[in-house]
Design a protein around this motif. Structure first.
Motif, PDB file in Angstrom:
ATOM      1  N   ILE A   1       0.854  -1.190   0.000  1.00 51.50           N
ATOM      2  CA  ILE A   1       0.000   0.000   0.000  1.00 51.50           C
ATOM      3  C   ILE A   1       0.891   1.242   0.000  1.00 51.50           C
ATOM      4  O   ILE A   1       1.887   1.295   0.726  1.00 51.50           O
ATOM      5  CB  ILE A   1      -0.889   0.016   1.264  1.00 51.50           C
ATOM      6  N   LEU A   2       0.540   2.226  -0.817  1.00 51.78           N
ATOM      7  CA  LEU A   2       1.259   3.501  -0.850  1.00 51.78           C
ATOM      8  C   LEU A   2       0.267   4.643  -0.675  1.00 51.78           C
ATOM      9  O   LEU A   2      -0.888   4.539  -1.100  1.00 51.78           O
ATOM     10  CB  LEU A   2       1.988   3.677  -2.194  1.00 51.78           C
ATOM     11  N   SER A   3       0.732   5.724  -0.062  1.00 58.13           N
ATOM     12  CA  SER A   3      -0.066   6.952   0.001  1.00 58.13           C
ATOM     13  C   SER A   3       0.341   7.858  -1.154  1.00 58.13           C
ATOM     14  O   SER A   3       1.509   7.877  -1.557  1.00 58.13           O
ATOM     15  CB  SER A   3       0.180   7.686   1.321  1.00 58.13           C
ATOM     16  N   VAL A   4      -0.647   8.602  -1.677  1.00 60.12           N
ATOM     17  CA  VAL A   4      -0.394   9.542  -2.776  1.00 60.12           C
ATOM     18  C   VAL A   4      -0.439  10.957  -2.226  1.00 60.12           C
ATOM     19  O   VAL A   4      -1.347  11.299  -1.465  1.00 60.12           O
ATOM     20  CB  VAL A   4      -1.476   9.418  -3.875  1.00 60.12           C
ATOM     21  N   PHE A   5       0.548  11.767  -2.613  1.00 57.67           N
ATOM     22  CA  PHE A   5       0.614  13.151  -2.149  1.00 57.67           C
ATOM     23  C   PHE A   5       0.718  14.097  -3.332  1.00 57.67           C
ATOM     24  O   PHE A   5       1.449  13.818  -4.285  1.00 57.67           O
ATOM     25  CB  PHE A   5       1.843  13.372  -1.259  1.00 57.67           C
ATOM     26  N   GLN A   6       0.006  15.217  -3.232  1.00 59.31           N
ATOM     27  CA  GLN A   6       0.181  16.274  -4.219  1.00 59.31           C
ATOM     28  C   GLN A   6       1.135  17.313  -3.650  1.00 59.31           C
ATOM     29  O   GLN A   6       1.013  17.716  -2.492  1.00 59.31           O
ATOM     30  CB  GLN A   6      -1.148  16.950  -4.561  1.00 59.31           C
ATOM     31  N   ALA A   7       2.095  17.729  -4.470  1.00 60.25           N
ATOM     32  CA  ALA A   7       3.054  18.753  -4.039  1.00 60.25           C
ATOM     33  C   ALA A   7       2.296  20.026  -3.689  1.00 60.25           C
ATOM     34  O   ALA A   7       1.305  20.383  -4.327  1.00 60.25           O
ATOM     35  CB  ALA A   7       4.055  19.026  -5.153  1.00 60.25           C
TER      36      ALA A   7
ATOM     37  N   THR B   1       5.770  27.912  -0.211  1.00 54.94           N
ATOM     38  CA  THR B   1       5.241  26.630  -0.679  1.00 54.94           C
ATOM     39  C   THR B   1       4.322  26.048   0.383  1.00 54.94           C
ATOM     40  O   THR B   1       4.721  25.883   1.540  1.00 54.94           O
ATOM     41  CB  THR B   1       6.393  25.643  -0.957  1.00 54.94           C
ATOM     42  N   LEU B   2       3.082  25.774  -0.004  1.00 55.17           N
ATOM     43  CA  LEU B   2       2.123  25.179   0.927  1.00 55.17           C
ATOM     44  C   LEU B   2       2.506  23.721   1.196  1.00 55.17           C
ATOM     45  O   LEU B   2       3.175  23.091   0.383  1.00 55.17           O
ATOM     46  CB  LEU B   2       0.712  25.251   0.334  1.00 55.17           C
ATOM     47  N   PRO B   3       2.069  23.169   2.332  1.00 53.42           N
ATOM     48  CA  PRO B   3       2.400  21.763   2.629  1.00 53.42           C
ATOM     49  C   PRO B   3       1.781  20.829   1.587  1.00 53.42           C
ATOM     50  O   PRO B   3       0.721  21.125   1.032  1.00 53.42           O
ATOM     51  CB  PRO B   3       1.753  21.519   4.001  1.00 53.42           C
ATOM     52  N   GLU B   4       2.456  19.692   1.347  1.00 56.18           N
ATOM     53  CA  GLU B   4       1.846  18.713   0.438  1.00 56.18           C
ATOM     54  C   GLU B   4       0.677  18.062   1.148  1.00 56.18           C
ATOM     55  O   GLU B   4       0.636  18.001   2.380  1.00 56.18           O
ATOM     56  CB  GLU B   4       2.875  17.677  -0.019  1.00 56.18           C
ATOM     57  N   GLU B   5      -0.290  17.610   0.366  1.00 53.82           N
ATOM     58  CA  GLU B   5      -1.505  17.037   0.940  1.00 53.82           C
ATOM     59  C   GLU B   5      -1.682  15.599   0.466  1.00 53.82           C
ATOM     60  O   GLU B   5      -1.488  15.296  -0.703  1.00 53.82           O
ATOM     61  CB  GLU B   5      -2.734  17.858   0.509  1.00 53.82           C
ATOM     62  N   LYS B   6      -2.096  14.733   1.395  1.00 56.01           N
ATOM     63  CA  LYS B   6      -2.390  13.350   1.025  1.00 56.01           C
ATOM     64  C   LYS B   6      -3.702  13.312   0.252  1.00 56.01           C
ATOM     65  O   LYS B   6      -4.687  13.931   0.659  1.00 56.01           O
ATOM     66  CB  LYS B   6      -2.485  12.480   2.277  1.00 56.01           C
ATOM     67  N   GLU B   7      -3.698  12.583  -0.864  1.00 57.25           N
ATOM     68  CA  GLU B   7      -4.898  12.550  -1.718  1.00 57.25           C
ATOM     69  C   GLU B   7      -5.548  11.178  -1.804  1.00 57.25           C
ATOM     70  O   GLU B   7      -6.667  11.064  -2.276  1.00 57.25           O
ATOM     71  CB  GLU B   7      -4.527  12.924  -3.155  1.00 57.25           C
TER      72      GLU B   7
END
Length: 214
Positions: free
Chosen positions: A154-160, A174-180
Motif C-alpha cells: 500500500i502507498l499513500s499519494v501526495f500532491q506537491a 510553498t504550501l504543505p503537500e496534501e495526502k490525496e
C-alpha cells in the motif's frame, strides 16, 4: 494492457511478415516471425503492439512501454524465420509487433501491507488516459521490485504543495503537500509497478508522489 520493460521489449521475438499477400494479419492468418529461438510447435504467445513510452521523470530514462495485446498465436513450425498462426485477434497484427509467451495470470488474493522499504516515487502513467484519476483507476509508478515494492503493498499519494504569493510579508511560500489517496500495488517489474487506486479523497494527478503509507 501490458508493461514491457525496455530491455525485455528489445529481446522479444517479432512479426516479420504475414504469409501470402497480406500486409496485415488477422485471426486465421499465418505469420513469419524471428527471434523465437528454440520454441517448439504448439507454443502459445500473446501478440503485443508496443505502445506509449514510459519515462522515469527523475532522470528521463526510457524504462518501458505501455503496450496492448492485439491477439493470440500458436507456433506452427519452428526455425528462423518460424511460422505462427494467429488464433484470435482484437485488431490487426502488423510487422514489428512483438511476441510474449502466454502465461497464466495469478489470482488477486493477497493481504495489503506497508512496503518493506522506503518508497519515494511518482505516478508516471494512467491506464486508459483519463485526466481525473479516482477510485479504482489503474496507475503506473516509477518504482518497482528493484526498490523493494511487491504485490499487495500500500502507498499513500501526495500532491506537491502549491507555490503562492505571501501577500503580507511578500515573496513566495510553498504550501504543505496534501495526502490525496491510497494505492495498492498489484503487479511489479524492476523499475515500474501497476497500482489500483483504493481510495481518493481528492483528485490524483500525473507526477504526484507515492510514498509509504501515513
Amino acid at each position: 494492457g501490458v508493461i514491457l520493460e525496455k530491455d525485455q521489449a528489445d529481446g522479444l521475438p517479432y512479426l516479420l511478415q504475414a504469409r501470402g499477400d497480406h500486409l496485415i494479419a488477422s485471426a486465421g492468418n499465418e505469420i513469419y516471425v524471428r527471434g523465437t529461438a528454440d520454441d517448439l510447435p504448439g507454443t502459445r504467445y500473446n501478440v503485443i503492439s508496443v505502445g506509449d513510452q514510459l519515462r522515469d521523470p527523475d532522470d528521463n530514462d526510457l524504462i518501458g512501454y505501455h503496450s496492448i495485446i492485439v491477439g493470440e498465436a500458436t507456433m506452427l513450425r519452428s526455425g528462423d524465420p518460424a511460422t505462427i498462426a494467429l488464433t484470435n485477434s482484437s485488431r490487426e497484427a502488423v510487422p514489428g509487433n512483438r511476441l510474449l509467451p502466454a502465461t497464466v495470470e495469478t489470482p488477486l488474493n493477497f493481504f495489503p501491507r506497508a512496503p518493506s522499504s522506503d518508497i519515494d516515487g511518482r505516478i508516471i502513467h494512467v491506464v486508459n488516459g483519463v485526466t481525473q484519476i479516482g477510485q479504482y483507476q489503474v496507475v503506473i509508478m516509477n518504482r518497482g521490485s528493484n526498490h523493494g515494492l511487491s504485490v499487495g503493498d500500500i502507498l499513500s499519494v501526495f500532491q506537491a504543495g502549491e507555490v503562492i504569493e505571501d501577500r503580507v510579508r511578500g515573496g513566495k511560500v510553498t504550501l504543505p503537500e496534501e495526502k490525496e489517496g491510497t494505492i495498492m500495488i498489484f503487479k511489479t517489474y524492476g523499475r515500474i509497478s501497476y497500482g489500483l487506486v483504493m481510495e481518493a479523497t481528492d483528485a490524483i494527478h500525473l507526477l504526484d508522489a507515492v510514498r509509504n503509507p501515513t
